[in-house]
Write a protein that holds these residues in place. Structure first.
Motif, PDB file in Angstrom:
ATOM      1  N   VAL A 177      80.150  54.734   8.745  1.00 29.70           N
ATOM      2  CA  VAL A 177      80.074  54.438  10.184  1.00 29.70           C
ATOM      3  C   VAL A 177      78.901  53.493  10.455  1.00 29.70           C
ATOM      4  CG1 VAL A 177      79.649  55.430  12.475  1.00 29.70           C
ATOM      5  CG2 VAL A 177      81.241  56.560  10.893  1.00 29.70           C
ATOM      6  N   ARG A 178      77.750  53.778   9.846  1.00 25.77           N
ATOM      7  CA  ARG A 178      76.572  52.903  10.019  1.00 25.77           C
ATOM      8  C   ARG A 178      76.862  51.500   9.483  1.00 25.77           C
ATOM      9  NH1 ARG A 178      73.821  57.413   8.197  1.00 25.77           N
ATOM     10  NH2 ARG A 178      73.507  56.455   6.167  1.00 25.77           N
ATOM     11  N   TYR A 179      77.503  51.452   8.322  1.00 23.24           N
ATOM     12  CA  TYR A 179      77.837  50.160   7.715  1.00 23.24           C
ATOM     13  C   TYR A 179      78.776  49.360   8.622  1.00 23.24           C
ATOM     14  CZ  TYR A 179      79.640  46.634   4.565  1.00 23.24           C
ATOM     15  OH  TYR A 179      80.007  45.444   4.019  1.00 23.24           O
ATOM     16  N   THR A 180      79.828  50.007   9.121  1.00 19.83           N
ATOM     17  CA  THR A 180      80.790  49.291   9.968  1.00 19.83           C
ATOM     18  C   THR A 180      80.145  48.833  11.278  1.00 19.83           C
ATOM     19  OG1 THR A 180      81.655  51.378  10.861  1.00 19.83           O
ATOM     20  CG2 THR A 180      82.828  50.410   8.983  1.00 19.83           C
ATOM     21  N   ARG A 181      79.182  49.609  11.741  1.00 21.46           N
ATOM     22  CA  ARG A 181      78.454  49.216  12.955  1.00 21.46           C
ATOM     23  C   ARG A 181      77.658  47.930  12.690  1.00 21.46           C
ATOM     24  NH1 ARG A 181      77.270  51.197  17.651  1.00 21.46           N
ATOM     25  NH2 ARG A 181      75.261  50.857  18.623  1.00 21.46           N
ATOM     26  N   LYS A 182      77.006  47.861  11.531  1.00 23.15           N
ATOM     27  CA  LYS A 182      76.244  46.649  11.189  1.00 23.15           C
ATOM     28  C   LYS A 182      77.165  45.441  11.018  1.00 23.15           C
ATOM     29  CE  LYS A 182      72.330  49.013   9.217  1.00 23.15           C
ATOM     30  NZ  LYS A 182      71.653  49.487   8.021  1.00 23.15           N
ATOM     31  N   VAL A 183      78.325  45.663  10.424  1.00 27.82           N
ATOM     32  CA  VAL A 183      79.282  44.556  10.265  1.00 27.82           C
ATOM     33  C   VAL A 183      79.763  44.086  11.635  1.00 27.82           C
ATOM     34  CG1 VAL A 183      81.540  43.885   9.329  1.00 27.82           C
ATOM     35  CG2 VAL A 183      79.986  45.283   7.944  1.00 27.82           C
ATOM     36  N   THR A 184      79.977  45.004  12.558  1.00 30.49           N
ATOM     37  CA  THR A 184      80.373  44.632  13.920  1.00 30.49           C
ATOM     38  C   THR A 184      79.271  43.794  14.568  1.00 30.49           C
ATOM     39  OG1 THR A 184      81.722  46.632  14.114  1.00 30.49           O
ATOM     40  CG2 THR A 184      81.126  45.530  16.170  1.00 30.49           C
ATOM     41  N   GLN A 185      78.003  44.152  14.330  1.00 29.76           N
ATOM     42  CA  GLN A 185      76.882  43.376  14.870  1.00 29.76           C
ATOM     43  C   GLN A 185      76.865  41.962  14.279  1.00 29.76           C
ATOM     44  OE1 GLN A 185      73.715  46.050  13.760  1.00 29.76           O
ATOM     45  NE2 GLN A 185      73.758  47.107  15.736  1.00 29.76           N
ATOM     46  N   VAL A 186      77.170  41.852  12.986  1.00 27.29           N
ATOM     47  CA  VAL A 186      77.229  40.529  12.350  1.00 27.29           C
ATOM     48  C   VAL A 186      78.327  39.685  13.001  1.00 27.29           C
ATOM     49  CG1 VAL A 186      77.791  39.315  10.188  1.00 27.29           C
ATOM     50  CG2 VAL A 186      76.229  41.277  10.146  1.00 27.29           C
ATOM     51  N   TRP A 187      79.474  40.291  13.266  1.00 26.55           N
ATOM     52  CA  TRP A 187      80.559  39.568  13.930  1.00 26.55           C
ATOM     53  C   TRP A 187      80.139  39.138  15.330  1.00 26.55           C
ATOM     54  CZ3 TRP A 187      84.508  36.989  12.244  1.00 26.55           C
ATOM     55  CH2 TRP A 187      85.021  37.273  10.984  1.00 26.55           C
ATOM     56  N   CYS A 188      79.387  39.976  16.020  1.00 25.73           N
ATOM     57  CA  CYS A 188      78.882  39.581  17.348  1.00 25.73           C
ATOM     58  C   CYS A 188      78.018  38.328  17.231  1.00 25.73           C
ATOM     59  CB  CYS A 188      78.088  40.720  17.988  1.00 25.73           C
ATOM     60  SG  CYS A 188      79.100  42.087  18.574  1.00 25.73           S
ATOM     61  N   GLY A 189      77.150  38.309  16.232  1.00 26.83           N
ATOM     62  CA  GLY A 189      76.323  37.120  15.994  1.00 26.83           C
ATOM     63  C   GLY A 189      77.175  35.891  15.705  1.00 26.83           C
ATOM     64  N   PHE A 190      78.202  36.082  14.890  1.00 26.20           N
ATOM     65  CA  PHE A 190      79.116  34.977  14.587  1.00 26.20           C
ATOM     66  C   PHE A 190      79.761  34.450  15.864  1.00 26.20           C
ATOM     67  CE2 PHE A 190      83.426  33.459  14.054  1.00 26.20           C
ATOM     68  CZ  PHE A 190      83.220  32.385  13.195  1.00 26.20           C
ATOM     69  N   PHE A 191      80.229  35.361  16.715  1.00 26.11           N
ATOM     70  CA  PHE A 191      80.896  34.921  17.945  1.00 26.11           C
ATOM     71  C   PHE A 191      79.937  34.163  18.861  1.00 26.11           C
ATOM     72  CE2 PHE A 191      83.912  38.565  17.045  1.00 26.11           C
ATOM     73  CZ  PHE A 191      84.935  37.734  16.597  1.00 26.11           C
ATOM     74  N   VAL A 192      78.690  34.580  18.936  1.00 28.07           N
ATOM     75  CA  VAL A 192      77.702  33.862  19.754  1.00 28.07           C
ATOM     76  C   VAL A 192      77.563  32.427  19.255  1.00 28.07           C
ATOM     77  CG1 VAL A 192      75.237  33.714  20.302  1.00 28.07           C
ATOM     78  CG2 VAL A 192      76.428  35.907  20.511  1.00 28.07           C
ATOM     79  N   ILE A 193      77.399  32.279  17.947  1.00 18.67           N
ATOM     80  CA  ILE A 193      77.253  30.942  17.362  1.00 18.67           C
ATOM     81  C   ILE A 193      78.530  30.132  17.555  1.00 18.67           C
ATOM     82  CG2 ILE A 193      76.967  29.707  15.161  1.00 18.67           C
ATOM     83  CD1 ILE A 193      75.108  32.107  14.339  1.00 18.67           C
ATOM     84  N   ASN A 194      79.664  30.766  17.330  1.00 21.09           N
ATOM     85  CA  ASN A 194      80.946  30.065  17.469  1.00 21.09           C
ATOM     86  C   ASN A 194      81.175  29.608  18.910  1.00 21.09           C
ATOM     87  OD1 ASN A 194      83.389  29.223  16.061  1.00 21.09           O
ATOM     88  ND2 ASN A 194      84.440  30.653  17.418  1.00 21.09           N
ATOM     89  N   SER A 245      86.859  33.435  21.788  1.00 23.90           N
ATOM     90  CA  SER A 245      85.638  33.922  21.127  1.00 23.90           C
ATOM     91  C   SER A 245      84.783  34.744  22.084  1.00 23.90           C
ATOM     92  CB  SER A 245      84.820  32.749  20.570  1.00 23.90           C
ATOM     93  OG  SER A 245      85.428  32.253  19.408  1.00 23.90           O
ATOM     94  N   SER A 246      84.770  34.358  23.361  1.00 20.81           N
ATOM     95  CA  SER A 246      83.988  35.112  24.347  1.00 20.81           C
ATOM     96  C   SER A 246      84.560  36.512  24.550  1.00 20.81           C
ATOM     97  CB  SER A 246      83.959  34.371  25.686  1.00 20.81           C
ATOM     98  OG  SER A 246      83.324  33.126  25.537  1.00 20.81           O
ATOM     99  N   VAL A 247      85.876  36.606  24.630  1.00 18.00           N
ATOM    100  CA  VAL A 247      86.513  37.921  24.772  1.00 18.00           C
ATOM    101  C   VAL A 247      86.239  38.774  23.533  1.00 18.00           C
ATOM    102  CG1 VAL A 247      88.725  39.138  24.952  1.00 18.00           C
ATOM    103  CG2 VAL A 247      88.276  37.153  26.395  1.00 18.00           C
ATOM    104  N   MET A 248      86.298  38.149  22.370  1.00 18.01           N
ATOM    105  CA  MET A 248      86.013  38.880  21.125  1.00 18.01           C
ATOM    106  C   MET A 248      84.564  39.382  21.133  1.00 18.01           C
ATOM    107  SD  MET A 248      88.840  38.847  19.415  1.00 18.01           S
ATOM    108  CE  MET A 248      88.529  39.055  17.696  1.00 18.01           C
ATOM    109  N   LEU A 249      83.641  38.545  21.566  1.00 19.72           N
ATOM    110  CA  LEU A 249      82.231  38.952  21.634  1.00 19.72           C
ATOM    111  C   LEU A 249      82.058  40.135  22.580  1.00 19.72           C
ATOM    112  CD1 LEU A 249      79.188  38.640  21.097  1.00 19.72           C
ATOM    113  CD2 LEU A 249      79.154  36.918  22.929  1.00 19.72           C
ATOM    114  N   VAL A 250      82.648  40.050  23.754  1.00 22.18           N
ATOM    115  CA  VAL A 250      82.536  41.150  24.726  1.00 22.18           C
ATOM    116  C   VAL A 250      83.151  42.422  24.151  1.00 22.18           C
ATOM    117  CG1 VAL A 250      83.340  41.971  26.986  1.00 22.18           C
ATOM    118  CG2 VAL A 250      82.402  39.661  26.758  1.00 22.18           C
ATOM    119  N   SER A 251      84.315  42.300  23.529  1.00 20.12           N
ATOM    120  CA  SER A 251      84.993  43.477  22.971  1.00 20.12           C
ATOM    121  C   SER A 251      84.190  44.116  21.842  1.00 20.12           C
ATOM    122  CB  SER A 251      86.375  43.091  22.448  1.00 20.12           C
ATOM    123  OG  SER A 251      87.167  42.619  23.496  1.00 20.12           O
TER     124      SER A 251
END
Length: 188
Positions: A123-140, A89-95
Protein backbone atom coordinates in the motif's frame (compact mmCIF):
# COMPACT_ATOMS: atom_id res chain seq x y z
CA UNK A 1 -15.48 -10.11 -29.62
CA UNK A 2 -16.71 -7.26 -31.86
CA UNK A 3 -17.26 -5.00 -28.83
CA UNK A 4 -13.72 -5.70 -27.56
CA UNK A 5 -12.19 -5.05 -30.98
CA UNK A 6 -14.17 -1.84 -31.36
CA UNK A 7 -13.10 -0.72 -27.86
CA UNK A 8 -9.44 -1.31 -28.74
CA UNK A 9 -9.79 0.59 -32.03
CA UNK A 10 -11.46 3.51 -30.23
CA UNK A 11 -8.70 3.62 -27.60
CA UNK A 12 -6.06 3.66 -30.34
CA UNK A 13 -7.90 6.49 -32.09
CA UNK A 14 -8.04 8.39 -28.77
CA UNK A 15 -4.32 7.88 -28.22
CA UNK A 16 -3.64 9.07 -31.76
CA UNK A 17 -5.71 12.25 -31.25
CA UNK A 18 -2.80 14.66 -31.92
CA UNK A 19 -1.74 12.84 -35.08
CA UNK A 20 -5.34 12.68 -36.31
CA UNK A 21 -5.78 16.42 -35.78
CA UNK A 22 -2.41 17.23 -37.39
CA UNK A 23 -2.80 15.04 -40.46
CA UNK A 24 -6.58 15.42 -40.65
CA UNK A 25 -6.29 19.19 -41.05
CA UNK A 26 -4.12 18.64 -44.12
CA UNK A 27 -7.05 16.97 -45.90
CA UNK A 28 -10.27 18.04 -44.17
CA UNK A 29 -11.93 21.07 -42.63
CA UNK A 30 -11.45 21.53 -38.87
CA UNK A 31 -15.14 20.78 -38.14
CA UNK A 32 -14.99 17.49 -40.06
CA UNK A 33 -11.98 16.29 -38.06
CA UNK A 34 -13.44 17.41 -34.74
CA UNK A 35 -16.91 15.97 -35.39
CA UNK A 36 -15.31 12.62 -36.24
CA UNK A 37 -13.28 12.71 -33.02
CA UNK A 38 -16.36 13.71 -31.03
CA UNK A 39 -18.19 10.72 -32.51
CA UNK A 40 -15.32 8.44 -31.47
CA UNK A 41 -15.44 9.89 -27.94
CA UNK A 42 -19.19 9.29 -27.64
CA UNK A 43 -18.78 5.69 -28.85
CA UNK A 44 -15.96 5.14 -26.39
CA UNK A 45 -18.06 6.44 -23.50
CA UNK A 46 -20.92 4.16 -24.49
CA UNK A 47 -18.65 1.10 -24.66
CA UNK A 48 -16.76 1.69 -21.42
CA UNK A 49 -19.48 2.87 -19.03
CA UNK A 50 -19.22 -0.29 -16.91
CA UNK A 51 -15.46 0.08 -16.34
CA UNK A 52 -15.87 3.37 -14.46
CA UNK A 53 -15.41 1.69 -11.05
CA UNK A 54 -11.82 0.79 -12.00
CA UNK A 55 -11.05 4.15 -13.64
CA UNK A 56 -13.37 6.77 -12.10
CA UNK A 57 -11.52 9.57 -13.90
CA UNK A 58 -12.75 8.28 -17.28
CA UNK A 59 -16.15 10.01 -17.25
CA UNK A 60 -14.92 13.49 -16.17
CA UNK A 61 -12.02 13.27 -18.65
CA UNK A 62 -14.39 12.26 -21.43
CA UNK A 63 -16.93 14.97 -20.60
CA UNK A 64 -14.30 17.71 -20.42
CA UNK A 65 -12.65 16.39 -23.58
CA UNK A 66 -16.03 16.41 -25.30
CA UNK A 67 -16.66 19.97 -24.13
CA UNK A 68 -13.27 20.94 -25.53
CA UNK A 69 -14.17 19.41 -28.91
CA UNK A 70 -17.60 21.09 -28.94
CA UNK A 71 -15.96 24.41 -28.01
CA UNK A 72 -13.39 24.00 -30.77
CA UNK A 73 -16.18 23.32 -33.28
CA UNK A 74 -18.22 26.30 -32.05
CA UNK A 75 -15.30 28.71 -32.12
CA UNK A 76 -13.64 27.15 -35.17
CA UNK A 77 -10.47 27.03 -33.11
CA UNK A 78 -7.48 24.75 -33.48
CA UNK A 79 -6.16 26.33 -30.29
CA UNK A 80 -9.17 25.08 -28.30
CA UNK A 81 -8.91 21.65 -29.98
CA UNK A 82 -5.26 21.43 -29.01
CA UNK A 83 -6.15 21.85 -25.33
CA UNK A 84 -7.52 18.27 -25.26
CA UNK A 85 -4.26 16.62 -24.03
CA UNK A 86 -3.87 19.32 -21.36
CA UNK A 87 -7.43 18.67 -20.15
CA UNK A 88 -6.92 14.90 -20.03
CA UNK A 89 -3.64 15.21 -18.08
CA UNK A 90 -5.29 17.72 -15.73
CA UNK A 91 -8.17 15.35 -14.99
CA UNK A 92 -5.67 12.54 -14.41
CA UNK A 93 -3.70 14.76 -12.00
CA UNK A 94 -6.84 15.69 -10.05
CA UNK A 95 -7.98 12.06 -9.93
CA UNK A 96 -4.63 10.68 -8.82
CA UNK A 97 -4.20 13.48 -6.25
CA UNK A 98 -7.72 13.00 -4.92
CA UNK A 99 -7.07 9.27 -4.51
CA UNK A 100 -4.04 10.10 -2.34
CA UNK A 101 -6.23 12.23 -0.12
CA UNK A 102 -9.28 9.95 0.07
CA UNK A 103 -7.72 6.54 -0.61
CA UNK A 104 -7.18 4.04 -1.93
CA UNK A 105 -4.66 5.45 -4.38
CA UNK A 106 -5.24 4.86 -8.06
CA UNK A 107 -2.19 2.60 -8.32
CA UNK A 108 -3.31 0.62 -5.26
CA UNK A 109 -6.67 0.06 -6.95
CA UNK A 110 -4.93 -1.33 -10.03
CA UNK A 111 -2.52 -3.39 -7.89
CA UNK A 112 -5.40 -4.99 -6.00
CA UNK A 113 -6.78 -6.31 -9.29
CA UNK A 114 -3.77 -8.64 -9.37
CA UNK A 115 -3.09 -8.91 -5.67
CA UNK A 116 -6.33 -8.48 -3.63
CA UNK A 117 -4.55 -9.06 -0.30
CA UNK A 118 -1.99 -6.28 -0.74
CA UNK A 119 0.03 -5.86 2.47
CA UNK A 120 0.83 -2.54 4.17
CA UNK A 121 4.22 -2.32 2.49
CA UNK A 122 2.50 -2.72 -0.90
CA UNK A 123 0.00 0.00 0.00
CA UNK A 124 2.84 2.40 0.89
CA UNK A 125 4.65 1.52 -2.33
CA UNK A 126 1.57 2.06 -4.51
CA UNK A 127 0.97 5.38 -2.77
CA UNK A 128 4.50 6.52 -3.68
CA UNK A 129 4.01 5.40 -7.29
CA UNK A 130 0.76 7.40 -7.41
CA UNK A 131 2.72 10.44 -6.17
CA UNK A 132 5.29 9.91 -8.94
CA UNK A 133 2.47 9.85 -11.50
CA UNK A 134 1.13 13.09 -10.04
CA UNK A 135 4.55 14.65 -10.61
CA UNK A 136 4.57 13.33 -14.16
CA UNK A 137 1.15 14.84 -14.84
CA UNK A 138 2.26 18.25 -13.51
CA UNK A 139 5.26 18.24 -15.85
CA UNK A 140 3.21 16.91 -18.76
CA UNK A 141 0.55 19.60 -18.27
CA UNK A 142 3.28 22.25 -18.34
CA UNK A 143 4.92 20.97 -21.51
CA UNK A 144 1.61 20.21 -23.25
CA UNK A 145 0.39 23.75 -22.42
CA UNK A 146 3.60 25.22 -23.78
CA UNK A 147 3.09 23.31 -27.06
CA UNK A 148 -0.50 24.60 -27.28
CA UNK A 149 0.48 28.23 -26.85
CA UNK A 150 3.53 27.94 -29.11
CA UNK A 151 0.90 27.62 -31.88
CA UNK A 152 3.18 25.22 -33.76
CA UNK A 153 0.82 22.37 -34.69
CA UNK A 154 3.70 20.07 -35.72
CA UNK A 155 5.45 20.55 -32.35
CA UNK A 156 2.15 20.06 -30.53
CA UNK A 157 1.45 16.83 -32.43
CA UNK A 158 5.01 15.55 -31.91
CA UNK A 159 4.99 16.09 -28.15
CA UNK A 160 1.38 15.17 -27.37
CA UNK A 161 1.12 12.35 -29.90
CA UNK A 162 4.54 10.76 -29.50
CA UNK A 163 6.99 12.11 -26.93
CA UNK A 164 4.53 12.20 -24.01
CA UNK A 165 3.54 8.57 -24.70
CA UNK A 166 7.21 7.57 -24.85
CA UNK A 167 7.73 9.27 -21.48
CA UNK A 168 4.72 7.42 -20.04
CA UNK A 169 6.16 4.18 -21.38
CA UNK A 170 9.53 4.91 -19.79
CA UNK A 171 7.80 5.65 -16.48
CA UNK A 172 5.70 2.47 -16.67
CA UNK A 173 8.67 0.32 -17.72
CA UNK A 174 10.99 1.90 -15.17
CA UNK A 175 8.47 1.37 -12.39
CA UNK A 176 7.97 -2.27 -13.45
CA UNK A 177 11.74 -2.93 -13.35
CA UNK A 178 12.09 -1.11 -10.03
CA UNK A 179 9.14 -3.05 -8.57
CA UNK A 180 10.73 -6.39 -9.49
CA UNK A 181 13.98 -5.31 -7.84
CA UNK A 182 12.08 -3.96 -4.81
CA UNK A 183 10.14 -7.22 -4.35
CA UNK A 184 13.31 -9.29 -4.71
CA UNK A 185 15.11 -7.13 -2.18
CA UNK A 186 12.18 -7.40 0.25
CA UNK A 187 12.28 -11.22 0.03
CA UNK A 188 16.00 -11.31 0.86
Amino acid sequence: MLKTTLSIVLIIIGVCYPAIVYFGLAYFELNTVLLALLGVLVLRIMLTRKKVTIAPWFIPASLLGGMCLVGAIGWQSTLVASLYPVIISSVMLVSFSYSLWRGPSVIETFARLQEPELDERGVRYTRKVTQVWCGFFVINIGIASWTVFSQDLALWALYNGFISYCLMGVLLGGEFIFRQWYKQRAQS
